[in-house]
Scaffold this motif. Structure first.
Motif, mmCIF file in Angstrom:
data_model
loop_
_atom_site.group_PDB
_atom_site.id
_atom_site.type_symbol
_atom_site.label_atom_id
_atom_site.label_comp_id
_atom_site.label_asym_id
_atom_site.label_seq_id
_atom_site.Cartn_x
_atom_site.Cartn_y
_atom_site.Cartn_z
ATOM 1 N N ASP A 48 0.818 -1.211 0.000
ATOM 2 C CA ASP A 48 0.000 0.000 0.000
ATOM 3 C C ASP A 48 0.856 1.269 0.000
ATOM 4 O OD1 ASP A 48 -2.459 1.345 -0.066
ATOM 5 O OD2 ASP A 48 -2.494 1.558 2.119
ATOM 6 N N THR A 49 1.769 1.335 -0.973
ATOM 7 C CA THR A 49 2.613 2.530 -1.083
ATOM 8 C C THR A 49 2.600 3.071 -2.505
ATOM 9 O OG1 THR A 49 4.766 3.508 -0.682
ATOM 10 C CG2 THR A 49 4.769 1.235 -1.445
ATOM 11 N N GLY A 50 2.373 4.349 -2.618
ATOM 12 C CA GLY A 50 2.363 5.023 -3.908
ATOM 13 C C GLY A 50 3.615 5.846 -4.149
ATOM 14 N N ARG A 81 -4.671 2.142 -10.038
ATOM 15 C CA ARG A 81 -4.716 1.019 -9.100
ATOM 16 C C ARG A 81 -4.283 1.402 -7.690
ATOM 17 N NH1 ARG A 81 -2.863 -4.521 -12.046
ATOM 18 N NH2 ARG A 81 -4.360 -4.434 -13.762
ATOM 19 N N MET A 82 -3.441 2.436 -7.580
ATOM 20 C CA MET A 82 -2.964 2.862 -6.271
ATOM 21 C C MET A 82 -3.925 3.851 -5.598
ATOM 22 S SD MET A 82 -0.384 0.978 -5.826
ATOM 23 C CE MET A 82 -0.158 1.600 -4.161
ATOM 24 N N ALA A 83 -4.917 4.338 -6.327
ATOM 25 C CA ALA A 83 -5.867 5.304 -5.771
ATOM 26 C C ALA A 83 -6.502 4.726 -4.504
ATOM 27 C CB ALA A 83 -6.919 5.651 -6.807
ATOM 28 N N PRO A 84 -6.749 5.533 -3.502
ATOM 29 C CA PRO A 84 -6.756 6.986 -3.543
ATOM 30 C C PRO A 84 -5.385 7.632 -3.319
ATOM 31 C CG PRO A 84 -7.511 6.273 -1.403
ATOM 32 C CD PRO A 84 -7.250 5.027 -2.218
ATOM 33 N N GLN A 85 -4.351 6.821 -3.110
ATOM 34 C CA GLN A 85 -3.010 7.401 -3.009
ATOM 35 C C GLN A 85 -2.611 8.013 -4.347
ATOM 36 O OE1 GLN A 85 0.237 5.357 -1.002
ATOM 37 N NE2 GLN A 85 -1.166 3.631 -0.762
ATOM 38 N N HIS A 86 -1.812 9.049 -4.287
ATOM 39 C CA HIS A 86 -1.284 9.656 -5.507
ATOM 40 C C HIS A 86 0.078 9.030 -5.783
ATOM 41 C CE1 HIS A 86 -1.132 12.588 -8.676
ATOM 42 N NE2 HIS A 86 0.110 12.853 -8.331
ATOM 43 N N LEU A 87 0.243 8.452 -6.957
ATOM 44 C CA LEU A 87 1.489 7.792 -7.323
ATOM 45 C C LEU A 87 2.566 8.834 -7.619
ATOM 46 C CD1 LEU A 87 2.998 5.165 -7.966
ATOM 47 C CD2 LEU A 87 2.070 5.295 -10.286
ATOM 48 N N ARG A 88 3.693 8.727 -6.895
ATOM 49 C CA ARG A 88 4.864 9.596 -7.097
ATOM 50 C C ARG A 88 6.028 8.699 -7.458
ATOM 51 N NH1 ARG A 88 5.720 14.281 -2.875
ATOM 52 N NH2 ARG A 88 6.772 15.047 -4.700
ATOM 53 N N ILE A 89 6.660 8.980 -8.585
ATOM 54 C CA ILE A 89 7.736 8.145 -9.098
ATOM 55 C C ILE A 89 8.983 8.998 -9.302
ATOM 56 C CG2 ILE A 89 8.438 6.593 -10.960
ATOM 57 C CD1 ILE A 89 5.306 6.572 -11.650
ATOM 58 N N ALA A 90 10.033 8.680 -8.569
ATOM 59 C CA ALA A 90 11.335 9.322 -8.751
ATOM 60 C C ALA A 90 12.205 8.333 -9.515
ATOM 61 C CB ALA A 90 11.968 9.659 -7.404
#
Length: 138
Positions: A48-50, A81-90
């Motif tokens: 459960d991590t975005g 699929r990760m909602a409601p988290q906002h996906l942040r990709i570095a």
């Protein structure tokens, strides 16, 4: 905490940071890399991590098909699929990869699309891991 990955990508979940780290050990065919991305998404859902740090410094091949697929198909699907988290990709890149991005109009097109603010995910490129981690934790 290591997560089962593949021969090309190690996946680690950092429970202390609530962060998923994918590190590619070397290049691979597009189909293999797509499977690696699917494994990352599965691990992200399990934990459960975005927030993702993707280390692509050892991947020196830049297949435009993969660039198009990640920004237009995979990242939007992962974001949904990760909602409601906002996906942040570095994305942690080597100087050579950043130079290829700068020199290739096609790569710039995919990159600009992926970096646009209206995407259902946030994507940023970094040459320094500490800066990437700071952005993910901001």
């Amino acid at each position: 905490m290591p997560v089962p990955g593949s021969a090309t990508c190690s996946i680690t979940y950092r429970p202390d940071l609530k962060l998923l780290i994918g590190r590619w050990l070397h290049d691979a065919p597009v189909a293999t890399l797509q499977a690696d991305y699917a494994a990352l998404l599965a691990a992200a859902q399990e934990h459960d991590t975005g927030r993702w740090l993707l280390d692509v410094r050892r991947r020196d091949q830049l297949d435009p098909a993969l660039g198009q697929w990640t920004t237009s198909t995979f990242y939007p699907e992962a974001g949904a699929r990760m909602a409601p988290q906002h996906l942040r990709i570095a994305v942690l890149c080597s100087p050579a990869r950043l130079a290829v991005y700068a020199a290739s109009a096609r790569q710039q097109e995919y990159l600009n699309y992926g970096l646009a603010a209206e995407r259902p995910y946030q994507l940023r490129l970094f040459g320094d891991e500490a800066q990437a981690m700071a952005w993910l934790n901001s």
